[in-house]
Design a protein around this motif. Structure first.
Motif, PDB file in Angstrom:
ATOM      1  N   TYR A  32      39.525  38.533  39.762  1.00 41.74           N
ATOM      2  CA  TYR A  32      40.728  38.084  40.446  1.00 41.74           C
ATOM      3  C   TYR A  32      40.361  37.695  41.877  1.00 41.74           C
ATOM      4  O   TYR A  32      39.470  38.272  42.478  1.00 41.74           O
ATOM      5  CB  TYR A  32      41.775  39.197  40.534  1.00 41.74           C
ATOM      6  CG  TYR A  32      42.464  39.543  39.250  1.00 41.74           C
ATOM      7  CD1 TYR A  32      41.891  40.431  38.344  1.00 41.74           C
ATOM      8  CD2 TYR A  32      43.704  38.991  38.933  1.00 41.74           C
ATOM      9  CE1 TYR A  32      42.538  40.754  37.160  1.00 41.74           C
ATOM     10  CE2 TYR A  32      44.360  39.316  37.756  1.00 41.74           C
ATOM     11  CZ  TYR A  32      43.771  40.206  36.872  1.00 41.74           C
ATOM     12  OH  TYR A  32      44.405  40.521  35.711  1.00 41.74           O
ATOM     13  N   PHE A  53      48.117  36.870  47.691  1.00 43.11           N
ATOM     14  CA  PHE A  53      48.363  36.479  46.309  1.00 43.11           C
ATOM     15  C   PHE A  53      47.150  36.827  45.464  1.00 43.11           C
ATOM     16  O   PHE A  53      46.018  36.471  45.791  1.00 43.11           O
ATOM     17  CB  PHE A  53      48.630  34.976  46.203  1.00 43.11           C
ATOM     18  CG  PHE A  53      50.027  34.591  46.573  1.00 43.11           C
ATOM     19  CD1 PHE A  53      50.291  33.996  47.794  1.00 43.11           C
ATOM     20  CD2 PHE A  53      51.083  34.826  45.702  1.00 43.11           C
ATOM     21  CE1 PHE A  53      51.588  33.643  48.146  1.00 43.11           C
ATOM     22  CE2 PHE A  53      52.376  34.468  46.048  1.00 43.11           C
ATOM     23  CZ  PHE A  53      52.630  33.880  47.262  1.00 43.11           C
ATOM     24  N   LEU A  54      47.404  37.527  44.373  1.00 40.22           N
ATOM     25  CA  LEU A  54      46.357  37.893  43.421  1.00 40.22           C
ATOM     26  C   LEU A  54      46.423  36.974  42.229  1.00 40.22           C
ATOM     27  O   LEU A  54      47.431  36.925  41.537  1.00 40.22           O
ATOM     28  CB  LEU A  54      46.587  39.319  42.922  1.00 40.22           C
ATOM     29  CG  LEU A  54      45.723  40.428  43.460  1.00 40.22           C
ATOM     30  CD1 LEU A  54      46.263  41.757  43.003  1.00 40.22           C
ATOM     31  CD2 LEU A  54      44.282  40.285  42.997  1.00 40.22           C
ATOM     32  N   PHE A  64      40.928  48.429  38.167  1.00 42.80           N
ATOM     33  CA  PHE A  64      40.393  47.534  39.192  1.00 42.80           C
ATOM     34  C   PHE A  64      39.281  48.189  39.996  1.00 42.80           C
ATOM     35  O   PHE A  64      39.294  49.393  40.253  1.00 42.80           O
ATOM     36  CB  PHE A  64      41.503  47.093  40.148  1.00 42.80           C
ATOM     37  CG  PHE A  64      42.407  46.050  39.564  1.00 42.80           C
ATOM     38  CD1 PHE A  64      43.397  46.393  38.654  1.00 42.80           C
ATOM     39  CD2 PHE A  64      42.258  44.716  39.911  1.00 42.80           C
ATOM     40  CE1 PHE A  64      44.235  45.421  38.107  1.00 42.80           C
ATOM     41  CE2 PHE A  64      43.086  43.743  39.368  1.00 42.80           C
ATOM     42  CZ  PHE A  64      44.068  44.100  38.465  1.00 42.80           C
ATOM     43  N   GLY A  65      38.347  47.362  40.416  1.00 44.13           N
ATOM     44  CA  GLY A  65      37.343  47.785  41.367  1.00 44.13           C
ATOM     45  C   GLY A  65      37.902  47.779  42.778  1.00 44.13           C
ATOM     46  O   GLY A  65      39.036  47.360  43.001  1.00 44.13           O
ATOM     47  N   PRO A  66      37.103  48.216  43.762  1.00 43.09           N
ATOM     48  CA  PRO A  66      37.587  48.328  45.147  1.00 43.09           C
ATOM     49  C   PRO A  66      37.666  47.005  45.890  1.00 43.09           C
ATOM     50  O   PRO A  66      38.219  46.943  46.977  1.00 43.09           O
ATOM     51  CB  PRO A  66      36.546  49.245  45.793  1.00 43.09           C
ATOM     52  CG  PRO A  66      35.309  49.008  44.999  1.00 43.09           C
ATOM     53  CD  PRO A  66      35.752  48.742  43.590  1.00 43.09           C
ATOM     54  N   ILE A  96      44.295  35.510  38.710  1.00 43.19           N
ATOM     55  CA  ILE A  96      43.150  35.677  37.829  1.00 43.19           C
ATOM     56  C   ILE A  96      42.283  34.428  37.873  1.00 43.19           C
ATOM     57  O   ILE A  96      42.773  33.309  38.017  1.00 43.19           O
ATOM     58  CB  ILE A  96      43.585  35.984  36.385  1.00 43.19           C
ATOM     59  CG1 ILE A  96      42.378  36.450  35.573  1.00 43.19           C
ATOM     60  CG2 ILE A  96      44.267  34.775  35.750  1.00 43.19           C
ATOM     61  CD1 ILE A  96      42.734  37.120  34.277  1.00 43.19           C
ATOM     62  N   TYR A 153      37.448  41.124  34.051  1.00 44.89           N
ATOM     63  CA  TYR A 153      38.190  40.065  34.739  1.00 44.89           C
ATOM     64  C   TYR A 153      37.684  39.911  36.175  1.00 44.89           C
ATOM     65  O   TYR A 153      37.196  40.858  36.779  1.00 44.89           O
ATOM     66  CB  TYR A 153      39.685  40.426  34.830  1.00 44.89           C
ATOM     67  CG  TYR A 153      40.341  40.907  33.559  1.00 44.89           C
ATOM     68  CD1 TYR A 153      40.180  42.220  33.117  1.00 44.89           C
ATOM     69  CD2 TYR A 153      41.155  40.060  32.820  1.00 44.89           C
ATOM     70  CE1 TYR A 153      40.797  42.669  31.964  1.00 44.89           C
ATOM     71  CE2 TYR A 153      41.785  40.511  31.665  1.00 44.89           C
ATOM     72  CZ  TYR A 153      41.598  41.815  31.243  1.00 44.89           C
ATOM     73  OH  TYR A 153      42.219  42.265  30.099  1.00 44.89           O
ATOM     74  N   GLN A 199      42.139  37.411  45.690  1.00 40.08           N
ATOM     75  CA  GLN A 199      43.295  37.722  46.518  1.00 40.08           C
ATOM     76  C   GLN A 199      43.128  36.973  47.835  1.00 40.08           C
ATOM     77  O   GLN A 199      42.240  37.277  48.629  1.00 40.08           O
ATOM     78  CB  GLN A 199      43.400  39.228  46.775  1.00 40.08           C
ATOM     79  CG  GLN A 199      44.668  39.629  47.526  1.00 40.08           C
ATOM     80  CD  GLN A 199      44.769  41.131  47.727  1.00 40.08           C
ATOM     81  OE1 GLN A 199      43.785  41.796  48.031  1.00 40.08           O
ATOM     82  NE2 GLN A 199      45.960  41.673  47.551  1.00 40.08           N
ATOM     83  N   GLN A 247      44.665  47.528  32.967  1.00 41.14           N
ATOM     84  CA  GLN A 247      43.500  47.016  33.659  1.00 41.14           C
ATOM     85  C   GLN A 247      43.128  47.957  34.789  1.00 41.14           C
ATOM     86  O   GLN A 247      43.976  48.342  35.587  1.00 41.14           O
ATOM     87  CB  GLN A 247      43.769  45.613  34.190  1.00 41.14           C
ATOM     88  CG  GLN A 247      43.943  44.592  33.068  1.00 41.14           C
ATOM     89  CD  GLN A 247      44.092  43.177  33.561  1.00 41.14           C
ATOM     90  OE1 GLN A 247      43.672  42.834  34.658  1.00 41.14           O
ATOM     91  NE2 GLN A 247      44.688  42.347  32.735  1.00 41.14           N
ATOM     92  N   PHE A 274      38.459  40.806  43.327  1.00 43.58           N
ATOM     93  CA  PHE A 274      38.572  42.047  42.581  1.00 43.58           C
ATOM     94  C   PHE A 274      38.074  41.848  41.151  1.00 43.58           C
ATOM     95  O   PHE A 274      38.432  40.884  40.473  1.00 43.58           O
ATOM     96  CB  PHE A 274      40.031  42.529  42.506  1.00 43.58           C
ATOM     97  CG  PHE A 274      40.546  43.092  43.790  1.00 43.58           C
ATOM     98  CD1 PHE A 274      41.324  42.317  44.631  1.00 43.58           C
ATOM     99  CD2 PHE A 274      40.254  44.395  44.155  1.00 43.58           C
ATOM    100  CE1 PHE A 274      41.816  42.829  45.820  1.00 43.58           C
ATOM    101  CE2 PHE A 274      40.736  44.912  45.339  1.00 43.58           C
ATOM    102  CZ  PHE A 274      41.515  44.131  46.173  1.00 43.58           C
TER     103      PHE A 274
END
Lengths: 120, 113
Positions: free
Chosen positions: A35, A42-43, A111-113, A45, A33, A37, A109, A90
């Protein structure tokens, strides 16, 4: 040992440029995915790929094009960058809900950094 | 479609005090509920989740959340916070059939000594 990694961590660029953000996961997941932010945290997709196939495509300008060369990678290419593209992006991955019935209902899920994109 | 509202954008508390971070959601279908935590300069990590069964779920570091279907809430609580709990917390929801995660706008928890 990083499960989901993104490069670069920071990206500063001028309006109108084209840039890419890379994402790789070593968890053996089938679904990835992207995303966004925004400045208000607000996050939302943007895209989801399952086994290199696009399965979620939210209302995102077509300047954004995800590319999945294999199921461990989902890169995000952005053309003609605009000021409003400044955000943290993200990447995430999860197990394929349709194949793994045990985790079908879990679909956690990872998540990456994040990549902080600043468009000047 | 689902939506998530986190009622407090910032929650400052003193160390060892109790805390509650509020989350309300709306959905036309059955949902799974999640709390994610984002420490400074890091990605999101799953804190806890409600899928089915007991409406009270717990994390390994002392947080708990209770799913309240009638009030469409999934508030996060901890009876005694530590400095290390300072982070941003995101509530998220998705439909029980395959679907995307929808996030709230986040609550910044700041724990003061």
């Amino acid at each position: 040992d990083t499960a989901v990694s993104q490069t670069p961590k920071y990206l500063v660029t001028q309006m109108g440029n084209d840039k890419s953000i890379k994402c790789e996961q070593n968890l053996g997941h089938d679904t990835m995915y992207w995303y966004k932010q925004d400045s208000k945290k607000f996050l939302k997709i943007m895209f989801s790929y399952n086994n290199k196939e696009l399965i979620i495509n939210e209302t995102v300008p077509n300047r954004f094009s995800p590319k999945s060369p294999d199921k461990a990678h989902l890169n995000l290419h952005i053309n003609s960058l605009e000021l409003g593209d400044s955000a943290v992006y993200f990447c995430a991955s999860s197990q394929d809900v349709r194949r793994d019935s045990y985790t079908r209902d879990h679909n956690e899920q990872f998540f990456g950094p994040g990549t902080r994109l600043t468009v000047l | 479609a689902q939506s998530v509202t986190q009622l407090d954008s910032q929650v400052p508390v003193f160390e060892e005090a109790p805390v509650e971070l509020r989350c309300n959601y709306s959905s036309s279908v059955s949902v799974y509920l999640f709390w994610y935590v984002q420490y400074p300069n890091q990605g999101l990590q799953l804190l806890l989740k409600y899928l089915s069964g007991s409406t009270l779920v717990e994390s390994i570091n002392g947080f708990e959340a209770e799913f309240n279907k009638s009030q469409t809430s999934f508030h996060l609580r901890k009876p005694s916070v530590h400095i290390s709990d300072t982070a941003e917390y995101f509530c998220a929801v998705r439909g029980t059939s395959y679907g995307k995660l929808t996030f709230g706008q986040g609550t910044i928890l700041t724990v003061h000594p």
